[in-house]
Scaffold this motif. Structure first.
Motif, PDB file in Angstrom:
ATOM      1  N   MET A  51       0.849  -1.191   0.000  1.00 21.78           N
ATOM      2  CA  MET A  51       0.000   0.000   0.000  1.00 21.78           C
ATOM      3  C   MET A  51       0.882   1.238   0.000  1.00 21.78           C
ATOM      4  N   PRO A  52       0.915   1.982  -1.102  1.00 23.72           N
ATOM      5  CA  PRO A  52       1.770   3.159  -1.153  1.00 23.72           C
ATOM      6  C   PRO A  52       1.314   4.212  -0.147  1.00 23.72           C
ATOM      7  N   SER A  53       2.271   4.898   0.448  1.00 24.89           N
ATOM      8  CA  SER A  53       1.976   5.962   1.404  1.00 24.89           C
ATOM      9  C   SER A  53       1.944   7.299   0.669  1.00 24.89           C
ATOM     10  N   THR A  54       0.786   7.633   0.129  1.00 26.10           N
ATOM     11  CA  THR A  54       0.624   8.897  -0.577  1.00 26.10           C
ATOM     12  C   THR A  54       0.455  10.037   0.434  1.00 26.10           C
ATOM     13  N   MET A  55       0.629  11.248  -0.012  1.00 29.15           N
ATOM     14  CA  MET A  55       0.432  12.396   0.873  1.00 29.15           C
ATOM     15  C   MET A  55      -1.017  12.460   1.347  1.00 29.15           C
ATOM     16  N   GLU A  56      -1.951  12.061   0.479  1.00 31.22           N
ATOM     17  CA  GLU A  56      -3.357  12.049   0.867  1.00 31.22           C
ATOM     18  C   GLU A  56      -3.612  11.021   1.974  1.00 31.22           C
ATOM     19  N   LEU A  57      -2.941   9.879   1.906  1.00 33.92           N
ATOM     20  CA  LEU A  57      -3.075   8.873   2.958  1.00 33.92           C
ATOM     21  C   LEU A  57      -2.471   9.373   4.265  1.00 33.92           C
ATOM     22  N   LEU A  58      -1.311  10.024   4.188  1.00 33.10           N
ATOM     23  CA  LEU A  58      -0.698  10.576   5.393  1.00 33.10           C
ATOM     24  C   LEU A  58      -1.593  11.657   6.001  1.00 33.10           C
ATOM     25  N   ALA A  59      -2.220  12.466   5.161  1.00 33.55           N
ATOM     26  CA  ALA A  59      -3.149  13.482   5.655  1.00 33.55           C
ATOM     27  C   ALA A  59      -4.333  12.827   6.360  1.00 33.55           C
ATOM     28  N   SER A  60      -4.833  11.761   5.792  1.00 28.39           N
ATOM     29  CA  SER A  60      -5.934  11.020   6.425  1.00 28.39           C
ATOM     30  C   SER A  60      -5.503  10.442   7.770  1.00 28.39           C
ATOM     31  N   ASP A  61      -4.255   9.970   7.854  1.00 27.78           N
ATOM     32  CA  ASP A  61      -3.739   9.468   9.133  1.00 27.78           C
ATOM     33  C   ASP A  61      -3.734  10.569  10.188  1.00 27.78           C
ATOM     34  N   ILE A  62      -3.364  11.786   9.798  1.00 29.19           N
ATOM     35  CA  ILE A  62      -3.346  12.903  10.746  1.00 29.19           C
ATOM     36  C   ILE A  62      -4.773  13.212  11.201  1.00 29.19           C
ATOM     37  N   ALA A  63      -5.728  13.194  10.281  1.00 33.27           N
ATOM     38  CA  ALA A  63      -7.126  13.433  10.656  1.00 33.27           C
ATOM     39  C   ALA A  63      -7.594  12.364  11.648  1.00 33.27           C
ATOM     40  N   SER A  64      -7.246  11.115  11.398  1.00 30.45           N
ATOM     41  CA  SER A  64      -7.629  10.033  12.311  1.00 30.45           C
ATOM     42  C   SER A  64      -6.958  10.190  13.675  1.00 30.45           C
ATOM     43  N   LEU A  65      -5.689  10.603  13.666  1.00 32.58           N
ATOM     44  CA  LEU A  65      -4.986  10.840  14.929  1.00 32.58           C
ATOM     45  C   LEU A  65      -5.659  11.982  15.693  1.00 32.58           C
ATOM     46  N   MET A  66      -5.992  13.053  15.001  1.00 28.71           N
ATOM     47  CA  MET A  66      -6.678  14.174  15.649  1.00 28.71           C
ATOM     48  C   MET A  66      -8.008  13.729  16.239  1.00 28.71           C
ATOM     49  N   ASP A  67      -8.748  12.933  15.496  1.00 27.25           N
ATOM     50  CA  ASP A  67     -10.028  12.424  16.002  1.00 27.25           C
ATOM     51  C   ASP A  67      -9.816  11.612  17.275  1.00 27.25           C
ATOM     52  N   ALA A  68      -8.839  10.721  17.253  1.00 28.28           N
ATOM     53  CA  ALA A  68      -8.566   9.872  18.410  1.00 28.28           C
ATOM     54  C   ALA A  68      -8.142  10.684  19.630  1.00 28.28           C
ATOM     55  N   LEU A  69      -7.482  11.823  19.388  1.00 30.79           N
ATOM     56  CA  LEU A  69      -7.004  12.670  20.484  1.00 30.79           C
ATOM     57  C   LEU A  69      -7.996  13.777  20.853  1.00 30.79           C
ATOM     58  N   GLY A  70      -9.147  13.795  20.185  1.00 24.38           N
ATOM     59  CA  GLY A  70     -10.177  14.789  20.495  1.00 24.38           C
ATOM     60  C   GLY A  70      -9.852  16.192  20.034  1.00 24.38           C
ATOM     61  N   MET A  71      -9.090  16.321  18.963  1.00 18.00           N
ATOM     62  CA  MET A  71      -8.704  17.637  18.428  1.00 18.00           C
ATOM     63  C   MET A  71      -9.587  17.991  17.236  1.00 18.00           C
ATOM     64  N   GLN A  72     -10.245  19.140  17.324  1.00 13.20           N
ATOM     65  CA  GLN A  72     -11.024  19.628  16.189  1.00 13.20           C
ATOM     66  C   GLN A  72     -10.144  20.355  15.187  1.00 13.20           C
ATOM     67  N   GLN A  73      -9.186  21.139  15.710  1.00  7.93           N
ATOM     68  CA  GLN A  73      -8.270  21.917  14.884  1.00  7.93           C
ATOM     69  C   GLN A  73      -6.872  21.832  15.470  1.00  7.93           C
ATOM     70  N   ALA A  74      -5.881  22.133  14.630  1.00  7.04           N
ATOM     71  CA  ALA A  74      -4.492  22.176  15.100  1.00  7.04           C
ATOM     72  C   ALA A  74      -3.664  23.043  14.163  1.00  7.04           C
ATOM     73  N   VAL A  75      -2.575  23.537  14.691  1.00  7.37           N
ATOM     74  CA  VAL A  75      -1.528  24.136  13.876  1.00  7.37           C
ATOM     75  C   VAL A  75      -0.677  22.978  13.379  1.00  7.37           C
ATOM     76  N   LEU A  76      -0.413  22.927  12.086  1.00  4.61           N
ATOM     77  CA  LEU A  76       0.448  21.888  11.519  1.00  4.61           C
ATOM     78  C   LEU A  76       1.808  22.494  11.215  1.00  4.61           C
ATOM     79  N   CYS A  77       2.852  21.837  11.692  1.00  2.99           N
ATOM     80  CA  CYS A  77       4.223  22.266  11.460  1.00  2.99           C
ATOM     81  C   CYS A  77       4.924  21.162  10.677  1.00  2.99           C
ATOM     82  N   GLY A  78       5.216  21.412   9.399  1.00  2.59           N
ATOM     83  CA  GLY A  78       5.802  20.386   8.554  1.00  2.59           C
ATOM     84  C   GLY A  78       7.125  20.807   7.956  1.00  2.59           C
TER      85      GLY A  78
END
Length: 127
Positions: free
Chosen positions: A66-93
């Motif tokens: 399963m290739p790790s596309t940027m869209e998949l990595l973005a989805s992982d961040i959304a899932s992580l935010m959901d799991a941690l109860g974050m509605q919004q965040a500052v992203l530092c990349g």
């Protein structure tokens, strides 16, 4: 710490309380590259500082074939935010982390309260 997203374990660090800031690491590093910045910001006692390892980096797993596309990595961040109860965040990349931050912003603009982009660009280096 780890959470399971899409059948893989995603490792992350989570420190502090306050304004969420998510640090997105460069290729081929892992979340440990942010240790100095996290330590400095923790002294402020105003931020919740989260740093994940991308799929296949650091302590995170990867699903073969399963290739790790940027869209998949973005989805992982959304899932992580959901799991941690974050509605919004500052992203530092940084570098590849910036690519993922921009992909996240394209998919979930309402969840981004700020962007910090370093040594990155809007398009991939190559195919």
């Amino acid at each position: 710490m780890k959470i399971t997203i899409d059948t893989i374990d995603l490792a992350y660090a989570d420190h502090g309380i306050g304004q969420p800031v998510i640090f997105l690491h460069a290729f081929p590093l892992n979340r440990m590259m942010w240790e100095g910045q996290i330590a400095a910001l923790l002294r402020e006692q105003r931020y919740r500082l989260v740093a994940p390892d991308w799929r296949g980096f650091g302590e995170s797993g990867i699903r073969e074939g399963m290739p790790s596309t940027m869209e998949l990595l973005a989805s992982d961040i959304a899932s992580l935010m959901d799991a941690l109860g974050m509605q919004q965040a500052v992203l530092c990349g940084l570098s590849m982390g910036g690519y993922a931050a921009m992909a996240f912003y394209r998919q979930y603009p309402e969840r981004v309260s700020g962007l910090i982009l370093a040594d990155t660009r809007p398009n991939a280096d190559n195919e």
